[in-house]
Design a protein around this motif. Structure first.
Motif, PDB file in Angstrom:
ATOM      1  N   CYS A   1       0.639  -1.316   0.005  1.00 24.75           N
ATOM      2  CA  CYS A   1      -0.121   0.001  -0.169  1.00 24.75           C
ATOM      3  C   CYS A   1       0.793   1.188  -0.118  1.00 24.75           C
ATOM      4  O   CYS A   1       1.844   1.493   0.799  1.00 24.75           O
ATOM      5  N   GLY A   2       0.353   2.054  -0.925  1.00 20.40           N
ATOM      6  CA  GLY A   2       0.983   3.368  -0.798  1.00 20.40           C
ATOM      7  C   GLY A   2      -0.197   4.562  -0.637  1.00 20.40           C
ATOM      8  O   GLY A   2      -1.307   4.238  -0.720  1.00 20.40           O
ATOM      9  N   PRO A   3       0.140   5.658  -0.955  1.00 18.84           N
ATOM     10  CA  PRO A   3      -0.858   6.725  -0.730  1.00 18.84           C
ATOM     11  C   PRO A   3      -2.122   6.601  -1.454  1.00 18.84           C
ATOM     12  O   PRO A   3      -2.912   7.271  -1.397  1.00 18.84           O
ATOM     13  N   ASP A   4      -1.646   6.081  -2.909  1.00 20.36           N
ATOM     14  CA  ASP A   4      -2.629   6.023  -3.958  1.00 20.36           C
ATOM     15  C   ASP A   4      -3.107   4.784  -3.951  1.00 20.36           C
ATOM     16  O   ASP A   4      -4.215   4.535  -4.963  1.00 20.36           O
ATOM     17  N   THR A   5      -2.978   4.038  -3.172  1.00 20.11           N
ATOM     18  CA  THR A   5      -3.626   2.489  -3.191  1.00 20.11           C
ATOM     19  C   THR A   5      -5.025   2.467  -2.674  1.00 20.11           C
ATOM     20  O   THR A   5      -5.424   3.240  -1.757  1.00 20.11           O
ATOM     21  N   VAL A   6      -5.896   1.771  -3.196  1.00 18.39           N
ATOM     22  CA  VAL A   6      -7.244   1.501  -2.569  1.00 18.39           C
ATOM     23  C   VAL A   6      -7.036  -0.026  -2.150  1.00 18.39           C
ATOM     24  O   VAL A   6      -6.855  -0.937  -2.855  1.00 18.39           O
ATOM     25  N   VAL A   7      -7.665  -0.130  -0.958  1.00 21.65           N
ATOM     26  CA  VAL A   7      -7.879  -1.555  -0.281  1.00 21.65           C
ATOM     27  C   VAL A   7      -9.296  -1.865  -0.593  1.00 21.65           C
ATOM     28  O   VAL A   7     -10.131  -1.333   0.170  1.00 21.65           O
TER      29      VAL A   7
ATOM     30  N   ALA B   1      -3.414   4.468   2.476  1.00 18.60           N
ATOM     31  CA  ALA B   1      -4.366   3.935   1.479  1.00 18.60           C
ATOM     32  C   ALA B   1      -5.923   4.177   1.963  1.00 18.60           C
ATOM     33  O   ALA B   1      -6.171   4.467   2.938  1.00 18.60           O
ATOM     34  N   ARG B   2      -6.529   4.203   0.792  1.00 19.75           N
ATOM     35  CA  ARG B   2      -8.026   4.372   0.985  1.00 19.75           C
ATOM     36  C   ARG B   2      -8.582   2.971   0.982  1.00 19.75           C
ATOM     37  O   ARG B   2      -8.451   2.232   0.325  1.00 19.75           O
ATOM     38  N   VAL B   3      -9.417   2.881   1.980  1.00 14.42           N
ATOM     39  CA  VAL B   3     -10.054   1.423   2.479  1.00 14.42           C
ATOM     40  C   VAL B   3     -11.646   1.618   2.106  1.00 14.42           C
ATOM     41  O   VAL B   3     -12.222   2.481   2.582  1.00 14.42           O
ATOM     42  N   ILE B   4     -12.049   0.819   1.198  1.00 15.70           N
ATOM     43  CA  ILE B   4     -13.605   0.342   0.906  1.00 15.70           C
ATOM     44  C   ILE B   4     -14.105  -0.739   1.446  1.00 15.70           C
ATOM     45  O   ILE B   4     -13.275  -1.981   1.144  1.00 15.70           O
ATOM     46  N   PRO B   5     -15.134  -0.752   2.126  1.00 20.80           N
ATOM     47  CA  PRO B   5     -15.869  -2.273   2.306  1.00 20.80           C
ATOM     48  C   PRO B   5     -16.492  -2.671   0.996  1.00 20.80           C
ATOM     49  O   PRO B   5     -16.685  -1.877  -0.103  1.00 20.80           O
TER      50      PRO B   5
END
Length: 294
Positions: A88-94, A114-118
């Protein structure tokens, strides 16, 4: 250009997503605890073999990616933390392919910037004795309608795993949670979907689901009075041998996701001053099934 993708946790859900990506012409990095040369998914249309290897050392992850599909159970998130740190980096989506309604709060502490989405996963996939995964029905995933969800759409575009964006994701997630919650009955009986055709079990399941529905509505979910009956009918009309991930974990002696599937109903109910008499019996029994020393 398609986003770079890693799948962390090549179990039933992770293998299904990896196979969908591979069939659509993408080659995800596959990260897990056990080294394997390949993954195999059996569908009604045939067997899909996803080339490996399954990487087991986060130090050899190969740098950050655009998208991480995190497909480990809630009980395994801490163990997956080194993978998240490496990928994960700052532009990664999890994208968290996990049960429950607390995915973001559980995963965010381990995901850095990283941005986390359910996600809500709508497909029954089961491990087989030979190590392959059996996908018993069509696959699709629901995501909240947010900008970062577009990365998941791009990754799975053209695949047989459909992606839908929900403006009212809260209601979708709580409806799926009700379905997962009542599957906890399978742990206590050691039986599969066929048991829900028993009138006494169906009656108990409906009472529990109505209790859960009250909690879901207090949390902002917009769900009709007919949802409990619909969910019971799903189990009643499924193949009698249909299992669930929590039953599979119980049969294998693994820790159970009892807290995020059932304990949450009791916890959130208490926070809203809602009586949860069935949860007050069910939750300790599930906890004991998972965590007792003998």
């Amino acid at each position: 250009m398609s986003p770079s993708v890693a799948v962390v946790g090549p179990g039933a859900i992770g293998t299904t997503v990896a196979a969908a990506l591979y069939e659509a012409g993408r080659r995800p990095r596959i990260c897990g605890r056990t080294a394997r040369d390949q993954l195999e998914l059996q569908t009604s249309h045939g067997r899909i073999v996803v080339p490996g290897p399954v990487q087991t050392d986060p130090a050899q992850a190969g740098g950050t990616v655009d998208l991480v599909f995190l497909a480990v159970k809630a009980t395994q998130v801490e163990g997956a933390a080194p993978w998240l740190k490496a990928l994960c980096g700052p532009d990664t989506v999890v994208c968290v392919l996990q049960n429950g309604v607390e995915q973001e709060s559980i995963v965010r502490p381990y995901a850095g910037a990283a941005r986390v989405i359910p996600a809500v996963v709508w497909f029954p996939s089961e491990p087989q004795p030979d190590g392959s995964i059996w996908l018993r029905d069509e696959a699709h995933v629901t995501l909240p309608d947010r900008p970062e969800s577009r990365v998941v759409l791009d990754a799975l575009r053209g695949s047989w795993c459909a992606v839908e964006l929900a403006g009212d994701f809260t209601s979708v997630a709580w409806r799926k949670l009700l379905q997962n919650a009542v599957a906890g009955f399978m742990v206590l009986t050691g039986r599969r979907s066929g048991m829900f055709t028993r009138p006494d079990i169906a009656e108990l399941a409906l009472a529990y689901l109505r209790e859960c529905l009250t909690v879901a509505r207090a949390e902002g979910a917009v769900l009709g009075d007919d949802v409990p009956q619909q969910i019971v009918e799903v189990f009643q009309t499924s193949p009698a041998d249909m299992s669930s991930s929590i039953l599979a974990d119980r049969e294998a002696g693994r820790p159970l996701e009892w807290d995020i599937r059932n304990g949450v109903m009791q916890r959130r109910g208490r926070a809203h001053g809602i009586a949860t008499p069935i949860s007050d019996v069910l939750v300790p029994l599930l906890a004991a099934s998972s965590d007792s020393p003998a």
